[in-house]
Design an enzyme around this catalytic site. Structure first.
Site, PDB file in Angstrom:
ATOM      1  N   HIS A 120       0.898   1.598  -3.222  1.00  0.00           N
ATOM      2  CA  HIS A 120       0.126   0.435  -3.664  1.00  0.00           C
ATOM      3  C   HIS A 120      -1.370   0.737  -3.574  1.00  0.00           C
ATOM      4  CE1 HIS A 120      -0.867  -3.699  -4.430  1.00  0.00           C
ATOM      5  NE2 HIS A 120      -1.599  -3.745  -3.341  1.00  0.00           N
ATOM      6  N   ASP A 122      -4.981  -0.557  -4.314  1.00  0.00           N
ATOM      7  CA  ASP A 122      -5.849  -1.683  -4.692  1.00  0.00           C
ATOM      8  C   ASP A 122      -7.098  -1.166  -5.400  1.00  0.00           C
ATOM      9  OD1 ASP A 122      -4.483  -3.962  -3.455  1.00  0.00           O
ATOM     10  OD2 ASP A 122      -4.940  -2.951  -1.559  1.00  0.00           O
ATOM     11  N   ASP A 234       1.996  -7.525  -4.332  1.00  0.00           N
ATOM     12  CA  ASP A 234       0.936  -7.987  -3.430  1.00  0.00           C
ATOM     13  C   ASP A 234       0.201  -9.262  -3.851  1.00  0.00           C
ATOM     14  OD1 ASP A 234      -0.274  -7.713  -0.959  1.00  0.00           O
ATOM     15  OD2 ASP A 234      -1.928  -6.499  -1.712  1.00  0.00           O
ATOM     16  N   ASP A 373       0.710   0.676   1.229  1.00  0.00           N
ATOM     17  CA  ASP A 373      -0.640   0.800   0.673  1.00  0.00           C
ATOM     18  C   ASP A 373      -1.118   2.255   0.724  1.00  0.00           C
ATOM     19  OD1 ASP A 373      -0.411  -1.902   0.591  1.00  0.00           O
ATOM     20  OD2 ASP A 373      -2.018  -2.346   2.008  1.00  0.00           O
ATOM     21  N   HIS A 517      -5.944  -8.548  -7.433  1.00  0.00           N
ATOM     22  CA  HIS A 517      -5.628  -9.601  -6.459  1.00  0.00           C
ATOM     23  C   HIS A 517      -6.516  -9.586  -5.205  1.00  0.00           C
ATOM     24  CE1 HIS A 517      -2.825  -6.210  -5.604  1.00  0.00           C
ATOM     25  NE2 HIS A 517      -3.204  -6.443  -4.373  1.00  0.00           N
TER      26      HIS A 517
HETATM   27 ZN    ZN Z   1      -3.041  -5.154  -2.791  1.00  0.00          ZN
END
Ligand code: ZN
Length: 819
Positions: A120, A122, A234, A373, A517
């Site tokens: 994951h 971000d 998420d 993550d 997000h």
């Molecule tokens: Zn995230």
């Protein structure tokens, strides 16, 4: 005599009974529908597809007995009525229940397991997009190429195209060919295909679509494939608007994760964690909108919460946490490398978790994610996960008596196997309508804080969005006109089409990035927010240039006069932003061009700053005056500007100590002391109380670790405190032919209620706006509350993504209605 408390207790009880009654009515309606459908399918002699999705033939009885719902169609609003929100301790699976099985459930149909490796990433959160890319993401992707190529049984999914495209720009042709091969063989799957894993609560559908188009077009152009499965593990709650767009973009399946724990538990008990998500409009909304959705049952998408119900066991199968590394298992039992000596014991321990998890689903096909993550950075981590799991899979293969077929897979591998199973069993999944807001991950931790975090940047997001839309239209029209003007399909030499196109592309990508997000939600660190803000701000400035020169060309009667000069633009914008964190300032104008970028004709009020008392508005074509109203520009609560305003005098306060405004559609009354709304009268003559109040909320203190913040709304035990100020507010009233308003200037905010004397939406609605500055306050939240005697039956309507309206029910035990 009953005390006040007794009465309020009784009132609460009645409310609750009312909910239950309406829930029961809905249930009865569902049962009736189920019966009708059953009769119909018997009548025609066939076994209807819907029939077999009924769960009356639930096997085993290993699941706790709960209120049983026929699973033809679920409406989330009704599901909420069935939940008690009592949050009991479920044992190893804290928020769930004990899962039992006999062991012979898989004798006829073996458990078919797909372990889906994921990382994951971000696009900005604790670090900026670029820092994450340099420190982690590019290493993950580089290692992916090597490690997937080493063994063709290995698989991986990837979601964020913003990162993937950046990495693609960095790699050579040989590596690009390797990527194409991995995608072609199905070892690597790009899931969702969005620019980011978008927030689904704050984002507007235009921007959700923008980030989807940006990602999908990139994939189409460079890899020639179309994503078919969605992956949203998420985002803090899930919206059906997103599923509508995904379905429209050609996806057939999706996975979601952050759903209220009580809803997850209920769905697990009912075996409805997999469903066809349907749109809620219309009586029988069309199955054309259906998309197969898998909801993860447990707390998180990390390894401890994905292999099965017991995190202490599952953590032992996250081989990135082998002793000696940087991460460990907080449940104290560490993973062990798989060896010949321990493989049997380890495999059986893991199989038990897989089997328990499988009992929550209707098919023997099981999805187990493997990741977290920013996982799979170092090549040693790849080896630890893939080699140890391969040993376990090999052991399962050598022991057919265990009835499990396990392998690495992608989402599409999983969903294809699920569909195969469903069609072989002649069954379908239940349908569901509704949305998954508001998310709580535990206790009363409701994630509604992010609905209002960093509102300044939420507004900047909408500003860029509107700018992008207007600019795309004018730029396209200008290009088309130029080609027609020249007749030879050439553009005007002077017109910087390439540069403009680049500005538009960057603008779309920056808007897309901000839908992440942790971006539009306001949950990123300060320096990351400044990075996002700077991107939005620069895009707005660049798009203004494109808009200016496109409009210039379109407006010229004699096109041969066109000459591009960026330093002396033909047009200027009336709104000027000087920095990423500055409020817009209006410039004073003498002539004005108004462009409506929506697809509908509309009546709306446009405000501009003028520097003369004699300002009038004249239609340039007809020379006729346009109705206008001149108001003051206020420098301070009771001091108007002398340079750029025309002072509109205060109303004299009426004798009855209330202020009142009215138009053709309704009348409002406000308090003369505070200017705050008190009641209103509709055209029908009905008078309703609608009182506006302002309140403070503090945050929890003491033993509580968590505080109200960017994510959560966790107010202090003292509850809401009425806002009070030592001095009464300055109240201004202005009346005019176009609008009338009442403005109250308090120390921390300026509140305006405006009534338009127009037809259409504007005239039929009341515009309430607040300019808030609470930067001097720490751990306090300002809230505007509306108290009314409207009989709402505890239903509350709100919009989802500017795309549809959703009904909420006030049965959650906490503060849900904070927007
Ligand atoms: Zn995230």
């Amino acid at each position: 005599m009953a005390s006040l408390q007794d009465l309020s207790h009784l009132q609460k009880k009645i409310d609750r009974l009312e909910h239950l009654l309406s829930g029961n009515n809905d249930l009865l309606a569902m049962l009736r529908d189920a019966l009708v459908q059953r009769k119909e399918s018997w009548g025609t002699g066939g076994v209807g597809a819907n029939l077999s999705s009924d769960s009356t033939h639930r096997k085993g009885g290993s699941l706790p007995d709960t209120l049983f719902v026929p699973l033809l169609s679920l409406q989330l609003l009704n599901v909420y009525h069935l939940l008690s929100f009592d949050n009991p301790d479920g044992g190893a699976w804290k928020q769930g229940f004990e899962i039992h099985y006999q062991g012979n459930e898989w004798d006829k149909q073996p458990l078919e397991l797909f372990l889906v490796p994921h990382s994951h990433n971000d696009p900005g959160w604790l670090k900026t997009f670029d820092s994450y890319y340099q420190d982690q993401t590019k290493h993950i992707l580089n290692n992916m190429l090597v490690k997937l190529t080493e063994d063709n049984r290995r698989k991986m999914i990837w979601a964020e195209i913003s990162y993937f495209s950046k990495w693609w720009n960095d790699i050579d042709e040989q590596k690009r060919a390797m990527v194409k091969r991995l995608v072609g063989t199905g070892q690597l799957e790009l899931v969702t295909g969005g620019w980011v894993m978008a927030d689904e609560a704050n984002s507007h559908y235009f921007a959700l679509l923008d980030q989807l188009i940006e990602g999908h077009q990139w994939i189409q152009k460079h890899l020639g494939v179309k994503p078919s499965s969605g992956w949203a593990v998420d985002p803090f709650g899930h919206s059906p608007s997103m599923t509508y767009l995904l379905k429209g973009a050609g996806l057939s399946n999706m996975v979601i994760q952050r759903v209220h724990y009580a809803v997850k538990k209920h769905f697990a008990q009912q075996q409805t964690l997999e469903f066809l998500w349907r749109q809620s409009w219309g009586e029988d909304s069309s199955p054309r909108s259906d998309i197969t959705c898998h909801m993860m049952p447990f707390y998180s998408y990390d390894v401890p919460h994905t292999c099965g119900p017991n995190p202490a066991v599952c953590c032992q199968f996250d081989f990135h946490r082998l002793p000696g590394g940087r991460v460990f298992c907080p449940w104290r039992t560490p993973p062990q490398p798989i060896t010949e000596q321990n493989v049997q014991e380890r495999a059986l321990l893991l199989l038990d978790q897989y089997r328990q998890k499988s009992r929550l689903f209707r098919s023997p096909v099981l999805l187990v994610p493997l990741g977290d993550d920013f996982r799979f950075v170092d090549s040693s981590e790849w080896d630890a996960q893939f080699k140890n799991y391969q040993k376990l899979f090999d052991y399962f293969d050598q022991h057919p008596e265990l009835h499990i077929k396990a392998r690495f897979g992608t989402l599409t591998d999983y969903f294809q196997a699920l569909q195969r199973h469903l069609s072989a069993a002649a069954t379908t999944l239940p349908t569901l309508r509704g949305d998954f807001f508001t998310y709580a991950d535990r206790d009363d931790h409701y994630w509604s804080g992010y609905f209002t975090s960093r509102p300044f940047y939420k507004r900047l997001d909408r500003k860029l969005e509107a700018m992008l839309r207007a600019t795309e239209i004018l730029f396209s029209l200008a290009l088309a006109e130029m080609r027609r003007f020249h007749g030879d399909r050439n553009l005007v030499a002077d017109f910087p089409a390439q540069e403009h196109f680049q500005h538009l592309t960057t603008g779309r990508q920056n808007l897309a990035l901000f839908q992440h997000h942790d971006a539009v939600t306001g949950t990123a660190r300060d320096h990351v927010v400044v990075d996002y803000g700077t991107r939005l701000f620069h895009s707005i400035l660049n798009l203004q240039q494109v808009l200016q020169s496109s409009a210039h060309w379109l407006l010229l009667l004699d096109k041969s006069l066109y000459h591009h000069n960026q330093s002396k633009p033909f047009l200027i914008m009336d709104d000027v932003i000087s920095a990423q964190d500055a409020l817009p300032q209006k410039t004073s104008l003498t002539s004005l061009i108004v462009f409506n970028p929506t697809e509908q004709q509309q009546t709306s009020v446009i405000s501009v700053v003028v520097n003369s008392l004699d300002a009038r508005v004249v239609n340039a074509e007809t020379g006729r005056p346009v109705t206008a109203q001149i108001s003051a520009v206020w420098v301070e609560p009771s001091r108007a500007s002398k340079e750029v305003y025309i002072f509109y005098p205060h109303d004299n306060l009426p004798a009855d100590n209330t202020l009142s405004l009215s138009n053709r559609h309704f009348q409002i009354w406000s308090s003369a002391e505070t200017g705050l709304l008190q009641k209103l009268r509709l055209q029908s003559g009905l008078v309703s109380e609608v009182q506006v109040q302002f309140l403070w909320y503090g945050t929890r203190t003491g033993a509580y670790r968590e505080r109200s913040g960017a994510y959560l709304f966790l107010p202090g035990e003292e509850g809401a405190q009425l806002y009070s100020s030592s001095e009464p507010p300055v109240v201004r009233v202005s009346r005019g032919p176009i609008f009338s308003d009442i403005t109250s200037c308090f120390q921390h905010f300026t509140h305006t209620v405006r009534l338009y004397h127009l037809d259409g939406h504007a005239g039929r609605s009341l515009e309430i706006s607040n300019m808030v500055d609470i930067r001097s306050e720490v751990n306090r939240e300002l809230v505007m509350r509306l108290i009314s005697n409207v009989a709402s039956s505890n239903r509350f309507y709100t919009d989802l993504n500017g795309f549809q309206v959703s009904a909420f029910c006030r049965i959650f035990p906490c503060f849900l209605f904070m927007y």
